[in-house]
Scaffold this motif. Structure first.
Motif, PDB file in Angstrom:
ATOM      1  N   LEU A 433       0.829  -1.195   0.000  1.00  0.00           N
ATOM      2  CA  LEU A 433       0.000   0.000   0.000  1.00  0.00           C
ATOM      3  C   LEU A 433       0.872   1.255   0.000  1.00  0.00           C
ATOM      4  O   LEU A 433       0.505   2.269  -0.590  1.00  0.00           O
ATOM      5  CB  LEU A 433      -0.926  -0.009   1.220  1.00  0.00           C
ATOM      6  N   ALA A 472      -1.228  -5.244  -1.770  1.00  0.00           N
ATOM      7  CA  ALA A 472      -2.471  -5.184  -2.528  1.00  0.00           C
ATOM      8  C   ALA A 472      -2.442  -6.254  -3.608  1.00  0.00           C
ATOM      9  O   ALA A 472      -1.418  -6.454  -4.259  1.00  0.00           O
ATOM     10  CB  ALA A 472      -2.643  -3.800  -3.156  1.00  0.00           C
ATOM     11  N   GLY A 476      -6.150  -4.711  -7.043  1.00  0.00           N
ATOM     12  CA  GLY A 476      -6.796  -4.383  -5.769  1.00  0.00           C
ATOM     13  C   GLY A 476      -7.928  -5.319  -5.426  1.00  0.00           C
ATOM     14  O   GLY A 476      -8.920  -4.913  -4.797  1.00  0.00           O
ATOM     15  N   LEU A 479      -9.292  -5.453  -1.914  1.00  0.00           N
ATOM     16  CA  LEU A 479      -9.825  -4.203  -1.386  1.00  0.00           C
ATOM     17  C   LEU A 479     -11.243  -3.995  -1.896  1.00  0.00           C
ATOM     18  O   LEU A 479     -11.576  -4.407  -3.023  1.00  0.00           O
ATOM     19  CB  LEU A 479      -8.955  -3.012  -1.811  1.00  0.00           C
ATOM     20  N   LYS A 484     -10.418   1.040  -2.506  1.00  0.00           N
ATOM     21  CA  LYS A 484      -9.564   1.331  -3.668  1.00  0.00           C
ATOM     22  C   LYS A 484      -9.611   2.812  -4.007  1.00  0.00           C
ATOM     23  O   LYS A 484      -8.572   3.434  -4.260  1.00  0.00           O
ATOM     24  CB  LYS A 484     -10.009   0.485  -4.883  1.00  0.00           C
TER      25      LYS A 484
END
Length: 580
Positions: A433, A472, A476, A479, A484
């Motif tokens: 991240l 990630a 993504g 997420l 995101k």
């Protein structure tokens, strides 16, 4: 292919050394049957073992020398192919990164991917094989024929009589192969396109129960690829059996003529044995030449596709400034962003054959530190304004100016350094991240944490195992949609840019988070000029200027209060969304 040859120029000396080593190794191979014939016809009849052992040692020496020299040459050839194609891929990737939007649209992303992967691999295989087999096979062919002339001139004439037929066969097959392999490459583009669409949108496909439908689309494209590969393969495969037939007919004729000459006392058994060995070597050489021509056919089609991209002229050229801004600069009245009578189209045509414009006569001016909101229905041209502002495309008419200069007077890099942007469908990379926020920039930890807090991303990041060091997933995938978007907003905020652009980047945020984000931006980024595309009036109503678009035309411009009075469309949207 000229483009690829250009990349091979720096390796000329290495290729020459490899060529010479390959020649020596091939000559050593050619010497083995001749030594065998000499032993059988001249040494064995002497009846002494010592000369036989001595010449046997010579054969061992030639065999070992041939293997070592060929291995060395092959390794040098592989190195040249590896290094040259590494440069091709590097330059091709660099070129792709700097293509204009029009050029990228014209070629297509799937085609660019296949050129960077499959096409470069085809060229790599050809360069390596051409240096290995492409050198060895012709020497075996010509050298074998010359040596057989010294052994059995009559039988050699029988062998040589097959060569014109083989040459004509290889020429015609190769001539047909290049356009067929071009079609194969185009079919690969289509397969990559469908695969890319479905893999990136796999959740949508499953959610709408369209798995079978998409499988049908892929099956159709894959079937077309298989059909084109079959046509190319079957055309090129004709050469192998036909060459075998011609050469085996020649071999039959040689055996018959050779047996007659031995019985008549015109030839010696050792010469016939050596001749048959050379014939086998020549046969293998011709088959190898056929494989080289297949590779060349594939590589020529691939090299042309790669060269087409590498040879594209830069569309986003830096133009000379035609007018001076000294007076504006002296008065401090230079606008941060200005659109002056801008019209633009993506080269699509309407029913009358004229270019279809998606923006028509757009005019606005934003001063440093001010904010602009852009509102409109889907397809009204909101994102296109962002594309023109950052010069992914050049306008058809009018001008776009940033800091008083036409964007065409900036290099793309210098222009885009002024911006931080969050696109509607932006990318989360398979990395930590931290790296997704910093994105290769020298951003301190304090700035990164501050940006994450302002983007309302800090809390969910710290809840992840490893915090900012959490990985990630690709795209993504680990997420949520809102996470995101907050991560991407943190990426934009972390660089303290002059111009912040949000292209419908809060669509996945709840109203509370969206409000907190807007408050943080207004409080901490007052010096940044903000451009925000949104579907919610609540996201735009506090901005300094709002542009309302309908089918590419401006139908309202002003602040919130002015638009409520003067723009019926804006007022209707406000009443629907805000409950009157």
């Amino acid at each position: 292919m000229k483009t690829i040859l250009h990349y091979l120029k720096p390796y000329r000396m290495g290729m020459l050394r490899g060529f010479l080593i390959k020649v020596l190794g091939t000559f050593a191979d050619l010497g083995l049957p001749w030594v065998l014939a000499y032993i059988l016809d001249h040494v064995v009849p002497l009846g002494h073992i010592s000369p036989v052992l001595l010449w046997g040692v010579a054969m061992v020496f030639l065999a070992v020398a041939a293997r070592l020299l060929n291995i060395k040459a092959n390794r040098m050839a592989s190195k040249v192919a590896r290094d040259a194609i590494e440069e091709v891929r590097h330059d091709l990737f660099h070129k792709i990164m700097y293509l204009s939007g029009n050029q990228t649209d014209a070629i297509g992303i799937p085609s660019l991917i296949s050129r960077l992967t499959a096409d470069s691999y085809n060229v790599h295989s050809m360069i390596g094989r051409a240096q290995r087999i492409g050198v060895r096979a012709p020497i075996i062919l010509m050298g074998g024929i010359l040596i057989t002339f010294t052994l059995e001139p009559i039988l050699t004439l029988v062998l040589v009589s097959t060569l014109p037929l083989l040459t004509v066969l290889v020429y015609h097959v190769s001539k047909k192969g290049i356009p067929l392999y071009t079609k194969v490459s185009q079919s690969v583009d289509e397969v990559v396109r469908v695969m890319r669409e479905n893999i990136s949108g796999i959740r949508v496909v499953k959610a709408l129960s369209k798995t079978d439908y998409e499988y049908g689309r892929f099956k159709e494209k894959n079937g077309k690829l298989a059909e084109n590969e079959f046509k190319a393969g079957i055309t090129m495969a004709i050469s192998g059996p036909m060459m075998n037939l011609i050469l085996n007919l020649g071999l039959t004729a040689i055996v018959v003529v050779g047996a007659y000459r031995v019985n008549a006392g015109y030839s010696k058994p050792g010469g016939i044995v050596a001749f048959l060995s050379y014939f086998t070597m020549i046969l293998n050489a011709m088959m190898s030449i056929t494989r080289v021509f297949v590779d060349i056919s594939k590589a020529t089609a691939s090299a042309d596709r790669i060269g087409l991209v590498l040879d594209l002229k830069d569309e986003l050229l830096v133009c000379e400034e035609k007018e001076s801004n000294e007076e504006q600069e002296a008065s401090g009245n230079v606008s941060r962003i200005e659109f002056s009578h801008v019209s633009f189209g993506y080269h699509a045509k309407n029913s009358g054959g004229e270019e279809k414009l998606c923006l028509k006569d757009i005019n606005f001016k934003i001063m440093p530190g001010e904010s602009l909101g852009i509102l409109g229905a889907t397809g009204s041209g909101k994102s296109t304004i962002i594309n023109l502002m950052m010069r992914f495309y050049d306008v058809n008419k009018g001008s776009v100016r940033v800091d008083g200069r036409d964007v065409r007077n900036y290099t793309p890099q210098k222009l885009r350094e002024k911006f931080a942007v969050v696109f509607q469908n932006d990318t989360v990379f398979n990395d930590t991240l931290t790296e997704n926020i910093c994105f290769g920039r020298e951003i301190g930890k304090e700035d990164m944490v501050r940006a994450a807090k302002d983007a309302c991303a800090y809390d969910f990041i710290m809840e992840k195992e490893g915090g900012f060091l959490c990985e990630a997933a690709i795209g993504g995938a680990n997420l949520s949609g809102g996470q995101k978007q907050r991560l991407l907003i943190a990426r934009a905020l972390s660089g303290n840019p002059e111009i912040l652009v949000f292209d419908d980047s809060s669509s996945a945020l709840d109203y509370k988070t969206d409000a907190k984000l807007r408050q943080a931006i207004s409080a901490r980024y007052k010096e940044s000029t903000i451009v925000m595309v949104a579907q919610r009036v609540s996201s735009l109503m506090n901005l300094d200027h709002i542009l309302v678009l309908e089918e590419g035309e401006p139908i309202g411009y002003g602040n919130h209060e002015e638009l409520l009075k003067n723009c019926e469309v804006y007022r209707e949207i406000y009443e629907v969304q805000m409950g009157g």
